[in-house]
Write an enzyme that holds these catalytic residues in place. Structure first.
Site, PDB file in Angstrom:
ATOM      1  CB  SER A  78      -0.948   0.000   1.205  1.00  0.00           C
ATOM      2  OG  SER A  78      -0.220  -0.056   2.421  1.00  0.00           O
ATOM      3  CB  CYS A  79       4.278   2.215  -0.927  1.00  0.00           C
ATOM      4  SG  CYS A  79       4.435   1.409  -2.530  1.00  0.00           S
ATOM      5  N   GLY A  80       1.603   3.079  -2.497  1.00  0.00           N
ATOM      6  CA  GLY A  80       0.926   4.018  -3.393  1.00  0.00           C
ATOM      7  C   GLY A  80      -0.278   4.658  -2.738  1.00  0.00           C
TER       8      GLY A  80
END
EC number: 3.4.22.-
Length: 226
Positions: A55-57
């Site tokens: 979930s870095c984006g």
């Protein structure tokens, strides 16, 4: 006994005083309190932390939406929104793509633009953008907050606010910036003035809000400012 009792009372009162430091600086011995920022709080100031492996984006996008547009969203909210039109199996193995981000932004009435730019034009980026970088062999999305002649400031969902040398940033960056565009953009948002690194004494350049003309060059339209 009296001293021991006083110490016990101070210990019991400790949690309510967390984040404050007493300073005896007033005439007559009066005490004032100053808020103390922990190293971790400073590291992640104004950023949404990444909570999952993929979930870095979502965290980077949530950071821009919260700070630059004052939207009440968090990482979980953005993840759910992006999963609506994404390949969930692919997301679990490779994470979200810029296309997933673009579709999500369009679903909430915003716009997205991807730009391929060269190192010489890095300084022309005057808004916080999402970029894909490789740091220590790990590729993921971060927020590029500000670029200077010798330094690039990023908001990393895992590592927090970081300042990279221009050469180090260019070595790990793929040359693409992903811009979030829409109404309500805060031209003086906190991401444009990232925290000074704990090892630095001063900033080389003072923060200056960006003008409408510069923003319109990057893809904003006049109605976004009203």
């Amino acid at each position: 006994m009296r001293r021991a009792t006083l110490c016990l009372l101070l210990l019991l009162a400790g949690p309510s005083w967390a984040g404050q430091m007493a300073i005896s600086a007033m005439p007559g011995g009066a005490v004032i309190f100053k808020k103390v920022e922990s190293i971790r709080e400073r590291r992640f100031a104004n950023l949404v932390e990444q909570k999952t492996d993929f979930s870095c984006g979502a965290a980077a996008l949530a950071t821009i939406l919260r700070q630059a547009y004052w939207l009440d969203v968090d990482e979980e909210h953005v993840i759910k929104g992006m999963l609506v039109n994404a390949d969930q199996d692919l997301v679990r193995t490779q994470g979200f793509s810029m296309l997933d981000m673009k579709r999500y932004l369009e679903s909430i009435g915003m716009r997205a633009r991807g730009y391929k730019i060269g190192p010489d034009t890095l300084l022309t980026v005057k808004i916080p953008v999402v970029v894909l970088v490789e740091i220590r062999g790990y590729k993921h999305f971060v927020v590029m907050q500000r670029a200077e002649k010798d330094w690039v400031y990023i908001g990393d969902p895992v590592l927090g606010n970081k300042r990279l040398s221009r050469d180090d940033f260019l070595a790990g960056w793929n040359g693409i910036v992903f811009a979030v565009l829409g109404e309500g953009y805060d031209k003086a948002n906190a991401l444009l003035d990232p925290p000074t690194p704990l090892t630095a004494k001063t900033k080389m350049n003072e923060f200056r809000p960006v003008g409408d003309a510069e923003l319109m060059d990057f893809g904003f339209i006049q109605s976004d400012f009203f």
